[in-house]
Design a protein around this motif. Structure first.
Motif, PDB file in Angstrom:
ATOM      1  N   UNK A 133       0.779  -1.364  -0.103  1.00 29.61           N
ATOM      2  CA  UNK A 133       0.117   0.133   0.098  1.00 29.61           C
ATOM      3  C   UNK A 133       0.956   1.154   0.052  1.00 29.61           C
ATOM      4  N   UNK A 134       2.202   1.220  -0.166  1.00 24.50           N
ATOM      5  CA  UNK A 134       3.008   2.344  -0.265  1.00 24.50           C
ATOM      6  C   UNK A 134       3.805   2.110  -1.645  1.00 24.50           C
ATOM      7  N   UNK A 135       4.255   0.825  -1.785  1.00 24.99           N
ATOM      8  CA  UNK A 135       5.115   0.471  -2.932  1.00 24.99           C
ATOM      9  C   UNK A 135       4.483   0.773  -4.270  1.00 24.99           C
ATOM     10  N   UNK A 136       2.938   0.609  -3.854  1.00 21.34           N
ATOM     11  CA  UNK A 136       1.953   0.627  -5.313  1.00 21.34           C
ATOM     12  C   UNK A 136       2.309   1.956  -6.037  1.00 21.34           C
ATOM     13  N   UNK A 137       2.777   3.100  -5.032  1.00 24.75           N
ATOM     14  CA  UNK A 137       2.823   4.446  -5.497  1.00 24.75           C
ATOM     15  C   UNK A 137       4.243   4.782  -6.200  1.00 24.75           C
ATOM     16  N   UNK A 138       5.001   4.518  -5.005  1.00 26.55           N
ATOM     17  CA  UNK A 138       6.494   5.125  -4.971  1.00 26.55           C
ATOM     18  C   UNK A 138       7.125   4.332  -6.056  1.00 26.55           C
ATOM     19  N   UNK A 139       6.844   3.023  -6.574  1.00 27.64           N
ATOM     20  CA  UNK A 139       7.607   2.301  -7.642  1.00 27.64           C
ATOM     21  C   UNK A 139       7.469   3.171  -8.981  1.00 27.64           C
TER      22      UNK A 139
ATOM     23  N   UNK B 298       2.356  -7.331   8.495  1.00 26.63           N
ATOM     24  CA  UNK B 298       3.349  -6.585   9.455  1.00 26.63           C
ATOM     25  C   UNK B 298       4.065  -5.458   8.782  1.00 26.63           C
ATOM     26  N   UNK B 299       4.145  -5.321   7.560  1.00 26.84           N
ATOM     27  CA  UNK B 299       4.783  -4.384   6.781  1.00 26.84           C
ATOM     28  C   UNK B 299       4.025  -2.953   7.081  1.00 26.84           C
ATOM     29  N   UNK B 300       2.737  -3.284   6.883  1.00 34.42           N
ATOM     30  CA  UNK B 300       1.561  -2.056   6.786  1.00 34.42           C
ATOM     31  C   UNK B 300       1.686  -1.554   8.026  1.00 34.42           C
TER      32      UNK B 300
ATOM     33  N   UNK C 241      -8.526   2.462   9.199  1.00 38.49           N
ATOM     34  CA  UNK C 241      -7.026   1.713   9.591  1.00 38.49           C
ATOM     35  C   UNK C 241      -6.698   0.965   8.498  1.00 38.49           C
ATOM     36  N   UNK C 242      -5.790   1.006   7.898  1.00 35.22           N
ATOM     37  CA  UNK C 242      -5.551   0.430   6.495  1.00 35.22           C
ATOM     38  C   UNK C 242      -5.066  -1.054   7.007  1.00 35.22           C
TER      39      UNK C 242
END
Length: 376
Positions: A95-101, A167-169, A147-148
């Motif tokens: 849910x962060x990498x889908x943007x930053x990549x 756990x990453x999220x 709460x993601x």
């Protein structure tokens, strides 16, 4: 008294009502902010590259975006493979990498740094918080729509679980929630959960725009069919709820609205399905809305609030009712059988909660006071 200059960071242009409930919330917050801010501008995580203006009520708000940063990738296998490969060398969750990549992300980060200069930043929704963290800008307030990590526990696919998504999220979400000076949630339950984990969160009521009562007699469902909670809800409504209504000999029709719902047009109860140009047309046909999301929940169903604006009560589980108002005009149902029973009683006139009256009683003054205090 002079008001602040605010940079309002949101996921996508407010005019893109087809992209989900986030914009619905923002279309109600923006006019409130415009009423007391000295200057208000919007920055969208994704949208048409360049500048434009958003008309929201009586206000014309300038808006900007850096260009195409994808928000929805479930159908793009090549993009998903690229993200998965990136997660092997990065601690970021999906849910962060889908943007930053994607290359457009760097441009969006630079744009926010530019627009945050001399302005207070208010972020609405998870994509904007990820962007603010990447840009390293101070955040005066964050409005958490969900709460993601709770959504991930319930709906994260197996491939992402194997990559450690949950756990990453959770680690990233708790870290990012420490950035804003003020954290607001749309859900009372979410605020309590975050406070239990040491985050000073406050529930923020969503201001409503009541428009009277509906005379419709169909059962309605509205939402993007591809979003996992909606996909599961439709399976419940068109499967066990439909079957139970048939057993009880309840002759009621279903109207489905939203992108992707047209795939259910041949269901024996469905008399309308697919995207709608005007939600008022949908609610004119509907007398009760159904939100059969059982299991873990987070945030609020904006469709429940939207239905109440049109004077339509909702069938929903207790967790969603308590997130908004446990004493609201709801038909509480904890499983498919209870949902069918609630529909039966509504259809026969035994239950008729007054959603229009409840919507009219919601006071936007508390929302205004909480947000203004965050910028004091």
């Amino acid at each position: 008294m002079s008001g602040p200059r605010i940079c309002f960071v949101t996921s996508y242009p407010l005019s893109r009502q087809d992209l989900g409930g986030s914009g619905w919330v923002d279309r109600r917050l923006v006019p409130m902010l415009a009423g007391w801010a000295d200057e208000l501008e919007m920055l969208c995580v994704t949208g048409p590259e360049g500048d434009w203006s958003e008309r929201v009520g009586e206000h014309e708000v300038p808006a900007r975006a850096a260009g195409a940063v994808p928000l929805e990738l479930r159908g793009d296998r090549r993009a998903l493979a690229r993200i998965a490969a990136g997660m092997l060398v990065s601690p970021e969750p999906y849910l962060a990498r889908k943007f930053s990549v994607f290359p457009g992300w760097r441009t969006a980060v630079a744009l926010l740094r530019e627009r945050a200069a001399g302005r207070r930043v208010l972020v609405s929704g998870w994509p904007g918080l990820v962007l603010a963290a990447a840009a390293g800008v101070p955040v005066a307030a964050y409005v958490a729509h969900n709460v993601e990590s709770t959504i991930a526990v319930e709906h994260s696919p197996r491939a992402l679980r194997m990559l450690g998504e949950i756990p990453r999220l959770r680690r990233m979400e708790r870290r990012l929630l420490g950035i804003p000076d003020h954290v607001f949630t749309l859900s009372h339950r979410d605020a309590a959960e975050l406070r239990g984990e040491g985050v000073a969160a406050t529930a923020l009521p969503v201001p409503l725009s009541p428009s009277g009562a509906s005379a419709g007699r169909a059962v309605g469902f509205i939402g993007k069919a591809s979003w996992p909670p909606n996909e599961r809800a439709l399976q419940v409504l068109l499967g066990p709820v439909h079957d139970r209504l048939s057993t009880m000999d309840v002759d009621v029709e279903f109207v489905l609205a939203g992108k992707g719902t047209e795939q259910y047009a041949e269901h024996p109860r469905v008399v309308g399905a697919g995207p709608v140009a005007d939600v008022a047309d949908f609610y004119a046909r509907v007398g009760v809305a159904v939100v059969p999301r059982f299991g873990s929940s987070t945030g609020v169903s904006v469709k429940v609030l939207e239905a109440a604006e049109f004077g339509v009560p909702s069938v929903l589980p207790r967790s969603l009712a308590e997130a908004i108002d446990p004493d609201g005009p709801w038909l509480v149902a904890e499983d498919a059988d209870e949902a069918a029973e609630a529909i039966r009683r509504w259809h026969r006139g035994e239950l008729s909660p007054d959603a229009a009256d409840w919507a009219c009683k919601q006071d936007a003054a508390r929302t205004t006071a909480l947000l203004r205090n965050a910028f004091a």
